[in-house]
Design a protein around this motif. Structure first.
Motif, PDB file in Angstrom:
ATOM      1  N   ARG A  46     -24.193   6.094  11.618  1.00 34.56           N
ATOM      2  CA  ARG A  46     -25.258   5.701  10.709  1.00 34.56           C
ATOM      3  C   ARG A  46     -25.668   4.250  10.920  1.00 34.56           C
ATOM      4  NH1 ARG A  46     -26.695   7.937   6.114  1.00 34.56           N
ATOM      5  NH2 ARG A  46     -28.363   6.412   6.426  1.00 34.56           N
ATOM      6  N   ASP A 116     -28.975   2.332  10.696  1.00 32.38           N
ATOM      7  CA  ASP A 116     -29.963   2.872  11.631  1.00 32.38           C
ATOM      8  C   ASP A 116     -31.390   2.775  11.088  1.00 32.38           C
ATOM      9  OD1 ASP A 116     -29.531   4.746   9.637  1.00 32.38           O
ATOM     10  OD2 ASP A 116     -29.067   6.410  10.985  1.00 32.38           O
ATOM     11  N   THR A 117     -31.537   2.915   9.766  1.00 33.28           N
ATOM     12  CA  THR A 117     -32.879   2.849   9.181  1.00 33.28           C
ATOM     13  C   THR A 117     -33.464   1.441   9.220  1.00 33.28           C
ATOM     14  OG1 THR A 117     -31.807   2.620   7.017  1.00 33.28           O
ATOM     15  CG2 THR A 117     -32.544   4.833   7.663  1.00 33.28           C
ATOM     16  N   ASP A 118     -32.614   0.440   9.435  1.00 34.89           N
ATOM     17  CA  ASP A 118     -33.079  -0.945   9.468  1.00 34.89           C
ATOM     18  C   ASP A 118     -33.249  -1.474  10.888  1.00 34.89           C
ATOM     19  OD1 ASP A 118     -33.098  -1.332   6.627  1.00 34.89           O
ATOM     20  OD2 ASP A 118     -30.902  -1.382   6.703  1.00 34.89           O
ATOM     21  N   ASN A 215     -27.104   5.235  16.274  1.00 34.91           N
ATOM     22  CA  ASN A 215     -28.027   6.319  15.945  1.00 34.91           C
ATOM     23  C   ASN A 215     -29.445   5.868  16.280  1.00 34.91           C
ATOM     24  OD1 ASN A 215     -28.993   8.749  15.007  1.00 34.91           O
ATOM     25  ND2 ASN A 215     -29.005   8.121  12.862  1.00 34.91           N
TER      26      ASN A 215
END
Length: 441
Positions: A46, A116-118, A215
């Motif tokens: 993640r 991962d979203t950042d 990721n």
């Protein structure tokens, strides 16, 4: 599997690499302008680690620019056309990420680890720093003081001093022998104009490499990097090839004489390193060197540790190391001990190297060390940052990327005879010795 990493212009089919290694997907693309992107997608993670590598280190500095590479590592965090220093710091703190940079003798890396979203945010901020640093004169003067304090802190650590001076002694006369961070004199002397010139010359698309692990969607990563660099004002011209890697021809003439150096420090424990030139970063014997250093002084079961610490109680810390660069390297034996015992400990360290050169290693030692190195390799790659660094080294230095299975295979293929032959070569080279402690005044 060993993957070759050629340096053709963007769009060349050989620059599009897709491979699988131990369940991970590795991809490589050369973008317009010669920017290289190498990623390793790790299923189930993640987080993501990303590094922006610039192929410039302290060895590349010219007279008048000494210390500029390390200066830039600090200054790129001090603000851009779009962000203040606080903006850069807050961007990562706000998402629980971490960002930092490291300057080496041959490259500089700005890196971050985030969720991962950042990752798009990390790409945008680091790219902004790379392309649009303002190198503000007032910030430069403030950071000059910070770097001088950093150098003073290192100078207070006898362990740092002995390693730095050993490198200077063995690589005497070459730019690789200069300290990475500069000296108080060079940091005080370098003007803002020289730092700016160094930045403009070396921070260019064809020198830049992005590596990432975690990721990651490679295509999205490439698109984000391209967009961020264009926002930063870089001209990503199609068809431009990356800058060539360093010439791997061995540097001749280094370490031909024995240098003896004693540095006074008012400390309780003396530090000593004795050694010579080592092997280069691209030498095929680097796996043999790993086995040699592990057996000689790489852990609690190593020969130096057992003889000097366990049997005789003469030192708390003693180890063997090999440091490799493009074209040369260093090889050393280290110990920290009571000043009155420094000659005895030095003689014991050299004695263990010479025993290995004369009598070789045992099958049990080889088996144990292969297991040690194999385990360390695999466990180290559990961390996305380690994988990101592995990609950067392959792209910038060797031009080859080894799969984990191939690396394990190369370790298992090392023979006792190969280790002994390498020990004989290293033991026969002129030795330099550096001591740091309460000697003289």
């Amino acid at each position: 599997m060993v993957w070759k990493l050629p340096l053709h212009e963007s769009g060349h089919p050989e620059n599009e690499l897709t491979a699988e290694s131990d369940g991970a997907v590795i991809r490589r693309t050369v973008l317009p302008g010669g920017v290289r992107v190498v990623s390793e997608q790790l299923p189930g993670q993640r987080s993501a680690s990303i590094g922006a590598w610039v192929n410039v280190g302290s060895r590349d500095e010219q007279s008048g620019h000494f210390g500029s590479t390390h200066f830039l590592e600090h200054l790129l965090f001090k603000g851009t056309k779009r962000r203040s220093a606080m903006d850069i710091a807050e961007a990562f703190d706000a998402v629980g990420g971490e960002a930092n940079a490291v300057t080496g003798k041959e490259n500089t890396c700005y890196y971050a680890r985030v969720l991962d979203t950042d990752l798009p945010m990390a790409v945008d901020v680091i790219s902004d720093m790379i392309t649009s640093a303002t190198i503000d004169p007032a910030e430069l003067e403030t950071e000059r003081g910070v770097i001088l304090e950093e150098l003073a802190m290192n100078d207070d650590d006898p362990g740092d001093v002995v390693h730095e001076q050993f490198s200077a002694a063995v690589l005497k006369g070459h730019d690789l022998g200069r300290p990475i961070g500069g000296t108080p004199d060079t940091i005080n002397a370098v003007p803002r104009e020289a730092v700016w010139e160094h930045y403009q010359e070396h921070y260019q698309p064809e020198t830049l490499v992005f590596t990432a692990a975690g990721n990651i969607d490679h295509d999205v990563l490439c698109a984000d990097i391209s967009q961020a660099l264009k926002v930063g004002g870089w001209d990503l011209t199609p068809g431009v090839a990356p800058r060539a890697r360093r010439d791997t021809t061995p540097i001749v003439g280094l370490g031909q004489e024995s240098v003896e150096m004693t540095i006074h420090r008012s400390v309780e424990q003396a530090n000593v390193i004795i050694g010579s030139t080592g092997i280069t970063a691209t030498d095929d014997r680097r796996f043999q060197l790993s086995v040699l250093t592990a057996i000689l002084g790489g852990g609690m079961s190593s020969r130096m540790f057992q003889e000097i610490r366990e049997r005789r109680g003469l030192a708390y810390s003693t180890y063997c190391f090999g440091s490799s660069h493009v074209g040369t390297g260093t090889f050393g034996l280290y110990a920290g001990c009571t000043p009155a015992r420094i000659d005895e400990v030095t003689e014991l360290m050299v004695g263990e190297l010479e025993k290995m050169a004369d009598s070789g290693i045992t099958p049990a030692e080889l088996e144990r060390t292969i297991g040690q190195l194999s385990g360390s390799l695999v466990l180290g790659l559990e961390d996305s940052g380690s994988r990101m660094n592995r990609l950067g080294r392959a792209e910038l230095v060797t031009g080859e990327l080894y799969s984990v299975d191939e690396s394990l295979k190369r370790i298992r293929e090392v023979t006792a005879q190969e280790v002994q032959v390498l020990a004989q070569e290293l033991a026969s080279r002129p030795r330099s010795i550096v001591r740091v402690g309460p000697f003289g005044s």
